[in-house]
Design an enzyme around this catalytic site. Structure first.
Site, PDB file in Angstrom:
ATOM      1  N   GLU A 199      -7.464  -5.448   3.922  1.00 44.70           N
ATOM      2  CA  GLU A 199      -7.655  -6.613   3.041  1.00 44.70           C
ATOM      3  C   GLU A 199      -8.800  -6.394   2.055  1.00 44.70           C
ATOM      4  O   GLU A 199      -9.603  -7.294   1.805  1.00 44.70           O
ATOM      5  CB  GLU A 199      -7.900  -7.893   3.853  1.00 44.70           C
ATOM      6  CG  GLU A 199      -6.741  -8.309   4.736  1.00 44.70           C
ATOM      7  CD  GLU A 199      -5.457  -8.557   3.957  1.00 44.70           C
ATOM      8  OE1 GLU A 199      -5.538  -8.955   2.784  1.00 44.70           O
ATOM      9  OE2 GLU A 199      -4.378  -8.329   4.547  1.00 44.70           O
ATOM     10  N   GLY A 232       2.669  -2.808   8.441  1.00 44.99           N
ATOM     11  CA  GLY A 232       2.947  -3.111   9.836  1.00 44.99           C
ATOM     12  C   GLY A 232       4.387  -3.547  10.019  1.00 44.99           C
ATOM     13  O   GLY A 232       5.032  -4.020   9.076  1.00 44.99           O
ATOM     14  N   THR A 290       0.817  -1.214   0.000  1.00 39.77           N
ATOM     15  CA  THR A 290       0.000   0.000   0.000  1.00 39.77           C
ATOM     16  C   THR A 290       0.854   1.269   0.000  1.00 39.77           C
ATOM     17  O   THR A 290       1.864   1.340   0.668  1.00 39.77           O
ATOM     18  CB  THR A 290      -0.883   0.000   1.260  1.00 39.77           C
ATOM     19  OG1 THR A 290      -1.664  -1.192   1.245  1.00 39.77           O
ATOM     20  CG2 THR A 290      -1.800   1.197   1.306  1.00 39.77           C
TER      21      THR A 290
END
Lengths: 676, 676
Positions: free
Chosen positions: A438, A194, A155
């Protein structure tokens, strides 16, 4: 009054552990065996035993404690998550647990997902799936022993679900046999991954591959971002933490900019594609399997990140609602348990039914997926479109429904639900993210809709379609045959109503789409003009399958009549709640008449009173420990007020004399002394 | 690629301030004058001028800065709120602003409510309303000069909305002429009062009054809880902060236990009741006015705590949705602004229409209240039941609708909406509390329902009822007369549909109630069995009045045709969205047919595309400054990505090398050095 005070429970040490009598009484009248229901939900007593053993091993280890979680800052949460992740590795070795063993899901449940390096797992998985044998041999051992920490950088700041829009570039430099990675624009900065903000040493970067000026689309590259020596950023790397979020404080979601970062040719993951030394681009095998990774993630998150949190929220809210008393139901009596009010039942019991419904649908999807996986291993990719459509639509439906369900649970607990100590705010702020990550839900629904429209077109011209969607072409009666309210407790009646409704919505949207195109509207414009209805149709399809699957699950329970009976009630409630709350789509073409809708309402409200009696046993059966729930309202003993009071005293707001007193209040208040 | 990088905007200093071209282009095509709409919303240009002057005065003062708010701990937030409250007093003196002047609402807006001592205001207000002249003379000057800090201790750990259930006791001791206050049980502990956890020196305690063993019910007592000398707790007082909450970190919500705390007889607020020295209990005047306090609070919170936050959420989400681009609407074109997707329009534009609708209904309620207040001053209490019913129902409807609207705005911004820096999470976590405080929404709806049922019964037997509910007995056609989709853009058509629907729901629920009672069910049981439907009926009534009021507001705009036209579109959208989303209640008795519902849907979807064009000007007209919005996504210049990046760098997670590295990561990673 004075004497009474000295005898107060709270002046005599803790009541915690002794069960609140209002809660205790709820457990004496269960219509079924809680232990049997738990075992059935777990898939057998041996699974229950293993789960409990794992949970106990985790909970008795103080390193994993979540006791002070609600008081911690983002920095403290992050540090605790790293500590837990590192300690877990040791623990797993010690206990003989493996990553792929049956224990891992129980570990995750016991930790409530509260640990670092979850993206490290995705890093590892992506290398295993997309890497060549040599790449796997080199990187996987390092990763599994945490000798590097990986992340997964897909992303970007300006690009999410639409992957083709990603802007990061990787240009092949034939002279040095390297790829040169760049962030060409601020919107191309990697954002959200993350474990990247503060932990990761390496990451898989998705970038547009250029060879000799030609773009070959997105490819994954292993890039080192921090020194293994001192953790400083590598040359050309700018990275950091993206700051505070609504939840996930324990995760260091990060940003990453690349400025002429060079990686060797061997760092492009090359199971399916490779750039050869002379710059030749080679594609091999099928890339369809990439699809499948997303599918598996979406299916597994339904249980772990959505259904379990929903079950927790139901447990907390329902236990609290039999301890909390407010107002009087009958004049002259003591104040009533709030769960005895119809409105409170109507808030909570449908959410409880939904928790069961989604637990079963997650099983159903897992089986469908396992079947698909076996086919794929035999190089048969026929099921992929169906699997993709199902994982998308159900991910969207279950996350959306459950988010709103958790919010209802929170609000149903009034002021105390709003305290972090109830556990409900963090369940909400976490589950709401599942609607976004997701794949954003609307986009997912539209992918399911595209599949359904295709199948509908195929089915109506007699072509074969997957079994799950043959109903689109089935002939059903035009009117619901129910004659009285009891008829609506028949699964055939309501399942057929859902089927009719889903088929009608898909059918009518397909017709609108065709009309638009035939009237000269361009295909993509026509699609856009139908998307609100397409999303609604996809949701209706998933709702129908969920009801049908619940009814079938109940049917299979014939050897356990006690459990079957209460599950039947929940199935009825789930189905009738759906009709009651979406009355418009059932009434629209007259399939259900106004008079029949009154019968639905009557049966629905009757069911609330029936299930009310078993509400506490039904949440007890989820078998959450107090430490897992981490809720002052939801503990097994129901000592709500005592626990709120004891926990509040541990808050940092009570451990420090605020500098605000000396600075601001004292100067004001001292002026007053002479006047009072 | 290398050359390009050096020229990146973000490598050349900030773009902030220069308007993003995608956003700029939206402002060039407004169908109306933004400045005129702003002035009209403010009630005239002079109000706009005053508002802007106040906001500017607040914002240019660094003490009021909210710049680091998203990074602060609960302790830091509290300290900042106290600092601001104390500073505000000085500022108000300086500027010549008064508490009751026209400026205060603008001050509150500019500060986003982020200041301490709001309960101190309630403390003051309760003494003014419930105290005798002597009490007012003694306490009010001290309170207004902040020479003491007050709180308001009503809610208890085990008791909320049902005030009669409060357990705290105040026993009159005739020998010492004192009241002795006690907390007889853990559930009687005062819990939640703002300003009490750490700030207050005094509080108004609500307790059950006992004189000579007889209970006279709830009464208010002024109790000192902390020393003015050193802020230590007074003898017999246990008090502290209740710990972390979902929001309101800046407020020290507290707990309070009283153990034989003695206050002089003069500390019972005695405008309406008094205990004389000999123990005689005297009641005087009407207590109905107490009702009215809650009514005023509920009405004023609708604008300040609900509508303004909703307007902010719309501003943020809509501006972001024209800057964010994702996927392609047409093949070959650049990625589309997400607001050009029908699904995104359908998420956001109805919320925008609702923000306007609720802004107007808040005006309507304020007028109704002002009229009621004038009557009450003339000792005419006739309007009280209607005012109570309206304030309850609208508080419940507006808070519930707006909470879900803000959540939709948050989710519509995808991942970035989930970052605290977007401003949306804190708007959500704050607005959700409004569903709970000042009366839990379900209970409020049921109070409105009780009023409606009474009026319906009265109206159907020809007795007079307030004008707002005469429709309950009106005769309306049985079928909606609309013939095509354009008919549904007629306010008469849709207002009548809402009226019919509300009347039907009240009518049918009243009938069910009567049937149950006639079949022998006890009255209170019958009521409980109807509460789900009663709440629905009350909501329908409020929805109807909101639509009707919106339509009437538009009608009055004839002198400003440009604004009237766009307001008409918004009114149509609000009304049709409500029919589309609650189709069941309109279809139920055939008032609207399935074919007509298709017309509603078509008109509704058409409107989205029409209003889309003016979406940005419509939020610009709310005239929020960037500092008020405090959002990386919603600023006027639309420099979303730049701002997210700049703000993230200020996060404490980027300002400290985590101890987690030295402690946990370094030992692991150093093992790896030799292997790579």
């Amino acid at each position: 009054m004075e004497a009474a005070w000295a005898e107060l429970p709270y002046s005599q040490g803790s009541l915690l552990g002794s069960v609140n009598p209002d809660l205790a009484s709820e457990r004496q009248t269960a219509s079924f065996s809680v232990e049997k229901l738990t075992a059935w939900l777990d898939g057998g007593t041996e699974h229950t035993r293993l789960r409990r053993a794992v949970v106990e091993a985790i909970e008795c280890d103080p390193v994993f404690s979540r006791e002070n979680q609600y008081f911690e800052s983002q920095n403290e949460r992050y540090e605790a998550a790293v500590r837990k992740a590192v300690h877990l590795q040791k623990k797993m070795d010690e206990m003989g647990w493996t990553e792929n063993g049956p224990e891992f899901k129980y570990i995750y449940r016991a930790l409530s997902g509260d640990l670092a390096f979850l993206l490290h797992r995705i890093f590892t998985r992506s290398i295993s799936m997309l890497g060549s044998d040599q790449q796997i041999a080199k990187w996987i051992p390092l990763a599994t022993q945490y000798q590097l920490i990986g992340s997964y950088a897909q992303t970007e700041l300006g690009h999410g679900t639409y992957l083709q829009g990603l802007e990061t570039t990787a240009v092949f430099d034939i002279t040095t046999q390297e790829f040169v990675l760049n962030t060409p624009n601020i919107s191309a900065m990697k954002w959200w991954p993350g474990d990247m903000g503060r932990s990761a040493t390496h990451t898989v970067v998705f970038a547009q591959l250029y060879v000799n000026g030609k773009c070959y689309g997105l490819h994954p590259f292993i890039v080192q971002i921090r020194s293994l020596q001192d953790h400083s950023l590598c040359p050309g790397i700018t990275a950091g933490d993206i700051g505070p979020k609504m939840n996930f404080e324990h995760i260091d979601n990060g940003y990453l900019m690349l400025q002429n970062v060079r990686v060797p040719r061997e760092n492009m993951l090359s199971k399916f594609c490779e750039v050869q030394p002379d710059g030749t681009y080679v594609r091999r095998g099928s890339q369809k399997i990439n699809y499948f990774t997303m599918t598996t993630v979406r299916i597994s998150l339904i249980l772990d990140e959505v259904v379990i949190p929903l079950m927790k929220a139901c447990t907390i809210a329902i236990r609290y609602s039999v301890v909390r008393r407010q107002s009087k139901l009958k004049p002259g009596e003591q104040e009533a348990k709030i769960l005895d009010y119809q409105t409170q039942q109507e808030k909570l019991l449908p959410q409880l039914a939904a928790a069961y419904a989604f637990y079963f649908i997650s099983d159903y999807l897992q089986e469908l997926f396992d079947r698909g996986y076996r086919e794929i291993q035999r190089k048969n990719f026929d099921m992929l479109p169906e699997l993709h459509a199902f994982s998308s639509g159900f991910k969207a439906m279950v996350t959306q429904y459950s988010t709103s369900a958790v919010e209802i649970c929170l609000r149903a607990c009034g002021g105390h639900g709003y305290s972090l100590l109830s556990g409900l705010p963090s369940l909400y702020t976490k589950i709401v993210a599942s609607c976004i990550y997701e794949g954003e839900n609307t986009i997912l629904f539209l992918q399911t809709a595209r599949f359904l429209i295709k199948c509908f077109m195929a089915a109506s011209t007699g072509q074969p379609v997957p079994p799950s969607v043959t109903y689109l072409a089935a002939v059903t009666p035009e009117k619901c045959p129910a004659k009285n309210k009891l008829d609506f407790l028949s699964p055939d009646i309501y399942t057929e109503a859902y089927q009719h409704m889903a088929a009608r919505l898909i059918n009518s949207t397909a017709a609108k789409l065709q009309d638009l195109v035939q009237s000269g509207v361009k295909k993509h414009d026509a699609w856009n003009q139908c998307t609100v209805q397409l999303a609604q149709a996809a949701k209706a399809h998933c709702h129908y399958i969920t009801v049908k699957n619940f009814a079938e699950t109940v049917e299979k329970l014939e050897t356990q009549p006690g459990i079957q009976k209460i599950m039947k009630h929940l199935c009825d409630l789930f189905a009738l709640h759906g009709i009651f709350s979406n009355a418009g789509v059932f009434l629209h073409d007259g399939y259900i008449s106004g008079a029949q809708m009154d019968m639905v309402t009557a049966s629905y409200l009757d069911l609330l009173a029936v299930i009310r009696k078993d509400a506490v046993p039904l949440v007890d059966a989820f078998d959450f420990t107090d430490k897992t729930l981490n809720s002052a309202l939801g503990s097994y003993d129901g000592q709500v007020y005592q626990r709120l009071y004891e926990w509040a005293q541990k808050s940092p707001t009570n451990k420090q004399i605020s500098p605000a007193y000396e600075r601001y209040l004292k100067p004001l208040l001292h002026k007053t002394l002479s006047k009072l």
